[in-house]
Write a protein that holds these residues in place. Sequence first.
Motif, mmCIF file in Angstrom:
data_model
loop_
_atom_site.group_PDB
_atom_site.id
_atom_site.type_symbol
_atom_site.label_atom_id
_atom_site.label_comp_id
_atom_site.label_asym_id
_atom_site.label_seq_id
_atom_site.Cartn_x
_atom_site.Cartn_y
_atom_site.Cartn_z
ATOM 1 N N HIS A 88 -7.657 -2.820 4.752
ATOM 2 C CA HIS A 88 -8.599 -3.914 4.540
ATOM 3 C C HIS A 88 -8.394 -4.588 3.188
ATOM 4 C CE1 HIS A 88 -11.240 -3.394 8.061
ATOM 5 N NE2 HIS A 88 -10.907 -2.113 7.968
ATOM 6 N N GLY A 89 -7.295 -4.250 2.516
ATOM 7 C CA GLY A 89 -7.010 -4.883 1.244
ATOM 8 C C GLY A 89 -7.823 -4.360 0.085
ATOM 9 N N GLN A 90 -8.522 -3.250 0.269
ATOM 10 C CA GLN A 90 -9.375 -2.703 -0.780
ATOM 11 C C GLN A 90 -8.548 -1.710 -1.616
ATOM 12 O OE1 GLN A 90 -12.948 -1.137 1.010
ATOM 13 N NE2 GLN A 90 -13.230 -2.944 2.293
ATOM 14 N N VAL A 91 -7.611 -2.266 -2.373
ATOM 15 C CA VAL A 91 -6.655 -1.444 -3.100
ATOM 16 C C VAL A 91 -7.354 -0.591 -4.160
ATOM 17 C CG1 VAL A 91 -4.583 -1.471 -4.540
ATOM 18 C CG2 VAL A 91 -4.846 -3.138 -2.681
ATOM 19 N N GLY A 92 -8.325 -1.189 -4.852
ATOM 20 C CA GLY A 92 -9.016 -0.447 -5.907
ATOM 21 C C GLY A 92 -9.743 0.771 -5.375
ATOM 22 N N VAL A 93 -10.409 0.622 -4.236
ATOM 23 C CA VAL A 93 -11.133 1.749 -3.642
ATOM 24 C C VAL A 93 -10.151 2.813 -3.170
ATOM 25 C CG1 VAL A 93 -12.683 2.453 -1.787
ATOM 26 C CG2 VAL A 93 -13.087 0.304 -2.989
ATOM 27 N N ALA A 94 -9.031 2.379 -2.571
ATOM 28 C CA ALA A 94 -8.030 3.335 -2.093
ATOM 29 C C ALA A 94 -7.451 4.142 -3.253
ATOM 30 C CB ALA A 94 -6.921 2.592 -1.351
ATOM 31 N N TRP A 95 -7.129 3.475 -4.351
ATOM 32 C CA TRP A 95 -6.573 4.175 -5.509
ATOM 33 C C TRP A 95 -7.594 5.143 -6.088
ATOM 34 C CZ3 TRP A 95 -2.752 6.038 -8.006
ATOM 35 C CH2 TRP A 95 -2.852 6.366 -9.362
ATOM 36 N N GLU A 96 -8.829 4.687 -6.260
ATOM 37 C CA GLU A 96 -9.875 5.549 -6.793
ATOM 38 C C GLU A 96 -10.069 6.773 -5.910
ATOM 39 O OE1 GLU A 96 -13.740 3.984 -8.768
ATOM 40 O OE2 GLU A 96 -14.265 4.364 -6.680
ATOM 41 N N SER A 97 -10.016 6.583 -4.591
ATOM 42 C CA SER A 97 -10.187 7.698 -3.657
ATOM 43 C C SER A 97 -9.058 8.707 -3.799
ATOM 44 C CB SER A 97 -10.232 7.176 -2.215
ATOM 45 O OG SER A 97 -11.324 6.298 -2.022
#
Length: 541
Positions: A88-97
């Motif tokens: 979904h393009g939520q790169v920041g959330v993916a990295w934080e996770s």
Amino acid sequence: MTQTQFVPVGDPRSRLDDDRRSRDRDRLAAGAVVDVLVVGGGITGAGVALDAASRGLSVALVERGDLGSGTSGWSSKLVHGGLRYLAHGQVGVAWESAVERGHLMSAIAPHLIRPLPQLVPRLRGARLDATVTHAGFLAGDALRMGARTPRGTLPRTRRVSAAEARRWAPALDRSRLVGGVLGWDGQVEDDVRLVLAVARTAAAYDTAVLTRTRVLALGHDGAEVVDADGGTYRIRARAVVNATGVWAGTLDPAVQLTPSRGTHLVLRAITLANPRAALTVPVPGERGRYVFALPQPDGLVYLGLTDVPVHGAIPDVPHATEDEIEWLLAALSPSLAQPLTRSDVVGTYAGLRPLLAGSAAVADAAGGSPGSSDGASAAGALPVAAAPVSGADLSRRHAVRQTGSLITVTGGKLTTYRRMAADVVDLLTSVPCRTATLPLVGAGPLHRVAGVPDRLVRRYGAEASLVWGLAADNPSLAAPVSAGLPVLGVELAFGLAWEGAASVDDLLDRRVRLGFVPADRARAEPAAQEMVESMTAREGS
């Protein structure tokens, strides 16, 4: 305690019992002032309490029910690296996770979190681009490597043959199976056990943990509360943190969320021929969304997950609807040799996610942050409500709103609780955060004692021998609470003596999670009732 020091097994400071509760309650009711009052006993509130206490602040945590009795107890039991958010393009959330998953699996709670194989099958005639799927998993591998999670903890993604795919998930339709993609993620033994471990570790750092304590009025200098006995008093605090999840708006009217209900079905593992991997199947017509059948250690499988926007009043206990049940069965069945039926469902559970809407979701979907670059919104800002959208499209980023000494934290998810807490406490002190490498209760070195069941080691880690030792004076506690159930009597006894349980519901629905299958819960209820009554009688004598 120092940063690298484990909480000693049997440390009385980590014990949540009536004596501890009474002392803390009396001290606060007498007017003692704490640096931080945390409202909410889910994973976020417990995380804030631990972070603040470990930085040297005095802390009190209040929860209107039991620890983990809200959203935190109804998750998918995953500590995952955010692969879905990349889609979904939520790169920041993916990295934080991915970063937080690495902290949890390596230092914070390695005793509660294990690697989980995830199989995406390739089925003849199904709309699945294997190359794209494999590329997505490889992107997840890149996040793992960037977060410095060892390959020995989470193996890399690879393609598998039809024969190997069947070994991981024997219930797949063999006539259509042509192969699959196998990836790995983190799975928590039990989300409530994680909440309890965080809360008890906070208690070891002198946090006052008061369950069954409801806030009547919240202010910038504390709160008026009422406890289970009907006693009303004021807790005085220099700062107040509202960490009540989907109920945050009841204490801070400026907060507006778009809650989403996530429903899971509970199946017997034998129904899916005892899978060894999580069967992960794309939802037709939806980008980056899957349903999954997650195998559990005690012969169950959780099938999820729905994303249904919730409007109106927020229920204390959400429930699955028949439409959601049928949707989940229909979503997985085409991949199986034998389709699932309603009679295969032995239980259900549902939780409400405190999703951010409006500006946060839009900014995150574009790859940006709604606030500061470290994952928290700028102090004093929360997204305004937007038109309802599918829960699957909303951001899982968290936000922090500060108004004077009142702080509200919302959004986020189980995997990123520690980061959420750090962002909150950073507003209260300049002392550096310590929790990325701070082990929870039970995470210490495991000293195996002869005869301790593997189940206790899996669920209690280094404390397994402490739990098993409760049977020394009462050998009957070494037996299952009912014939054929995996739960042992010592687990109920430990829940009452060490983990703040005070009722049958606390024991069965949260300490040992038998409530997921009502029939199993009913069989265990007499034993749990007897233990609670025995504890009450001892306290009254």
